[in-house]
Design a protein around this motif. Structure first.
Motif, mmCIF file in Angstrom:
data_model
loop_
_atom_site.group_PDB
_atom_site.id
_atom_site.type_symbol
_atom_site.label_atom_id
_atom_site.label_comp_id
_atom_site.label_asym_id
_atom_site.label_seq_id
_atom_site.Cartn_x
_atom_site.Cartn_y
_atom_site.Cartn_z
ATOM 1 N N LYS A 92 -7.349 1.241 36.633
ATOM 2 C CA LYS A 92 -6.309 0.301 36.217
ATOM 3 C C LYS A 92 -5.656 -0.344 37.427
ATOM 4 O O LYS A 92 -5.464 -1.553 37.481
ATOM 5 C CB LYS A 92 -5.249 1.023 35.385
ATOM 6 C CG LYS A 92 -5.717 1.457 34.015
ATOM 7 C CD LYS A 92 -4.576 2.127 33.240
ATOM 8 C CE LYS A 92 -5.044 2.558 31.856
ATOM 9 N NZ LYS A 92 -3.965 3.253 31.102
ATOM 10 N N SER B 268 2.295 -1.530 36.452
ATOM 11 C CA SER B 268 2.079 -1.620 34.996
ATOM 12 C C SER B 268 2.550 -2.968 34.472
ATOM 13 O O SER B 268 1.856 -3.614 33.664
ATOM 14 C CB SER B 268 2.820 -0.480 34.289
ATOM 15 O OG SER B 268 2.265 0.771 34.611
ATOM 16 N N LYS C 13 -5.263 5.537 36.903
ATOM 17 C CA LYS C 13 -4.561 5.055 38.097
ATOM 18 C C LYS C 13 -4.907 5.944 39.292
ATOM 19 O O LYS C 13 -5.145 7.134 39.130
ATOM 20 C CB LYS C 13 -3.054 5.056 37.843
ATOM 21 C CG LYS C 13 -2.647 4.307 36.573
ATOM 22 C CD LYS C 13 -1.200 4.593 36.187
ATOM 23 C CE LYS C 13 -0.843 4.003 34.834
ATOM 24 N NZ LYS C 13 0.564 4.331 34.440
ATOM 25 N N ASN D 149 0.054 -5.589 35.630
ATOM 26 C CA ASN D 149 -1.184 -5.571 34.850
ATOM 27 C C ASN D 149 -1.002 -6.263 33.507
ATOM 28 O O ASN D 149 -1.946 -6.836 32.954
ATOM 29 C CB ASN D 149 -1.638 -4.124 34.625
ATOM 30 C CG ASN D 149 -2.719 -3.702 35.597
ATOM 31 O OD1 ASN D 149 -2.933 -4.351 36.608
ATOM 32 N ND2 ASN D 149 -3.394 -2.604 35.307
ATOM 33 N N ASP E 75 4.607 2.560 40.097
ATOM 34 C CA ASP E 75 3.848 2.673 38.851
ATOM 35 C C ASP E 75 4.364 1.677 37.822
ATOM 36 O O ASP E 75 3.581 0.971 37.160
ATOM 37 C CB ASP E 75 3.943 4.109 38.333
ATOM 38 C CG ASP E 75 3.110 4.344 37.080
ATOM 39 O OD1 ASP E 75 2.058 3.682 36.929
ATOM 40 O OD2 ASP E 75 3.507 5.179 36.251
ATOM 41 N N THR E 76 5.668 1.605 37.674
ATOM 42 C CA THR E 76 6.251 0.650 36.727
ATOM 43 C C THR E 76 5.937 -0.779 37.138
ATOM 44 O O THR E 76 5.571 -1.622 36.300
ATOM 45 C CB THR E 76 7.770 0.847 36.649
ATOM 46 O OG1 THR E 76 8.054 2.174 36.222
ATOM 47 C CG2 THR E 76 8.400 -0.134 35.672
#
Length: 588
Positions: free
Chosen positions: A119, A438, A49, A441, A434-435
């Motif tokens: 990512k 994620s 990341k 993704n 970030d969460t």
């Protein structure tokens, strides 16, 4: 390259500093110096990341600088993120928003080629750093997967409208005609009238715009001028300079050096806008520009509300004038180059609500509505309404849905930054983003590296911790999240105000560069009443008519970005992405 201890035996944080696209960049990430690292086999200390930091302010120097950003972001590095910056994505060193997005694209390619597959990449940055994030997302949607604008502006080109309006207003207030009308009033009464016309908390926000960026469009050498609070007196505030930061002899002058380097904001992006003959210096060229204030009735709402008199309203609009193409103040209103207007919208230079609806946004907004008071905000220009303007654009382009944008407001000031603020806002924004990414993704993976998601996909992936909230101004330790927006809005330091163009009748989105015009109608001023003589003067001040804010702006249209300018100014849609083919496979 520089290796610094990360506090774990055998693990180091490597920082690489070199150049790309003429910008000086930093790449920092944890690594084990005893083990190899290739793009096909990156070390596992990197989580794949990227946090990309965009720099603040704005400028157009023709020199190379080190980035103003700090790569030593412990919150990100210690969690395995790669931290990246480049001086050409710092707004202070590059106000060409296409060059910013191009540099971001090249940095992303460089990381993939040399360090491994990304990512996702998230942005952060305040003020000009928010502009760089928003315009990158608007100009080249998909380059950034999520953004964290703080002290937010949707873009630079519409922010510039308020800057120039403040320059014109401050000069008018300092002129003899307005001064004569203010005779007998206290300074407090005069300042209240200015605030009502400006739309701000008080008169000082315009002072901040004037002093900090009022000369940003100057193409040649100039003596910086500024406004002195509280009286509004205007005078020199620095030594002669130019916006290129070049020797004076190299810079444009209409007589002595008409073909010297032009240093205004638009001049740095002449390849985007195109050029035309410069009427102020025959034989020279200048970049096309979008600046326009034809038809704007400054102080209209203040007149209707009784904050200014009819005579003050009429005089203000008679005397405000505009800027010519060399940024000289003139009696006539500013006229945009019509060919530039559709470029600004098509290319996404005006922040597109459609494209800003396609990625997660966490907007953190501190208090900064007073100029020159370090306890309350040093600059007084990071006005709260700007975050809501971005939201209004997203709503307008997505059937009233802004679910991809989360707003965190706090009543404590932008400066000084405190540990509680960092813990509650800065770090939590990183973790929440970030969460969110994620989740995204997992639920909506990108088929290609820079492909674009839909707003519905972004909203569906939003974590439960991503919601609108505020910390009240008395909560200096950031202990209590408030989700009742009425309670947030009741806090004086969380309230949004407006702008000169909103007071003139414009919408909160403030995305109209040049308004369409309509005939003057005396009923528009009710409950105020203008005399017959005053109406004659209004007609003389607006011979073409006044703004019809119910209609789209001249040249206003949906963004068609991403565009390429390889074939010249104006831009064309990018061709379809190339398709990979297996060995022996033909085009059929």
């Amino acid at each position: 390259a520089r290796a610094l201890s990360a506090g774990v035996e055998g693990i180091r944080s490597v920082m690489l500093r070199t150049t790309l696209n003429r910008g000086i960049y930093d790449i920092a990430v944890l690594f084990d110096p005893a083990k190899p690292w290739t793009a096909l086999a990156p070390q596992t200390r990197w989580n794949g990341k990227v946090v990309y930091s965009f720099g603040a302010s704005t400028g157009q120097p023709r020199l190379q600088f080190r980035t103003e950003q700090n790569w030593a972001d412990d919150a990100a590095l210690s969690r395995g993120f790669m931290v990246v910056d480049n001086s050409l994505t710092d707004s202070l060193y590059n106000s060409n928003r296409f060059l910013n997005a191009e540099t971001l694209m090249m940095m992303k390619e460089h990381i993939v080629d040399n360090y491994g597959v990304i990512k996702y990449m998230m942005g952060n940055g305040c003020s000009g750093g928010s502009i760089q994030q928003n315009t990158a997302a608007s100009i080249y949607p998909g380059l950034l997967d999520g953004i964290q604008p703080s002290c937010d502006y949707p873009d630079s080109i519409t922010t510039g409208l308020e800057v120039i309006d403040c320059v014109l207003l401050a000069n008018t207030y300092a002129g003899p005609d307005w001064a004569a009308l203010m005779a007998g009033l206290t300074q407090a009464q005069i300042n209240a009238k200015k605030a009502a016309v400006n739309g701000h908390l008080d008169q000082t926000a315009c002072h901040g715009w004037y002093n900090l960026f009022g000369s940003n469009g100057q193409p040649g050498n100039y003596l910086p001028l500024g406004v002195v609070s509280p009286t509004g007196t205007i005078g020199p505030i620095g030594a002669p300079r130019n916006n290129c930061l070049l020797p004076a002899a190299l810079v444009y002058h209409p007589v002595s050096n008409p073909n010297g380097t032009r240093c205004g904001d638009v001049d740095l992006a002449a390849a985007v806008w195109g050029t035309t003959t410069n009427a102020n210096a025959p034989g020279s060229q200048r970049a096309l520009a979008t600046l326009d204030n034809v038809g704007i009735q400054y102080g209209l709402k203040a007149l209707r509300d009784g904050a200014i008199t009819a005579e003050e309203f009429v005089t203000l609009n008679e005397k405000i004038g505009g800027l010519d193409t060399d940024a000289n103040r003139v009696a006539a209103r500013s006229h945009a180059d019509l060919a530039a207007l559709p470029i600004a919208y098509r290319a996404g230079i005006v922040g597109s609500g459609k494209n800003l609806g396609k990625l997660p946004i966490i907007d953190s907004r501190g208090y900064d509505e007073v100029f020159g008071n370090l306890a309350l905000g040093q600059f007084g220009i990071h006005l709260i309404w700007r975050s809501f303007a971005e939201r209004a654009r997203i709503d307008a382009a997505n059937h009233g849905n802004h679910g991809n944008q989360v707003m965190w407001r706090y009543g404590f000031s932008l400066t000084p930054v405190t540990p509680p603020q960092i813990a509650a806002v800065t770090v939590q924004s990183l973790l929440t983003m970030d969460t969110w990414l994620s989740n995204l993704n997992t639920t909506a993976p990108k088929p290609t590296l820079n492909s674009v998601r839909t707003q519905a996909q972004v909203i569906a992936a939003k974590p439960a911790i991503a919601f609108d909230l505020c910390y009240l101004s008395a909560d200096v330790n950031f202990t209590t999240k408030i989700t009742d927006m009425a309670q947030c809005d009741a806090d004086p330091r969380l309230q949004k105000h407006s702008s000169p163009r909103q007071v003139a009748g414009g919408a909160l989105a403030e995305d109209i560069l040049k308004c369409r015009l309509k005939p003057i109608d005396a009923a528009d001023y009710l409950p105020a009443t203008l005399s017959a003589e005053q109406l004659v003067r209004v007609h003389a001040a607006f011979p073409e008519g006044v703004c019809d804010w119910s209609k789209p702006g001249v040249g206003q249209q949906p963004a068609r970005s991403p565009l390429t300018f390889a074939a010249g100014p104006g831009g064309r849609r990018l061709a379809a992405a190339p398709r990979s083919r297996g060995e022996g496979e033909n085009d059929d």
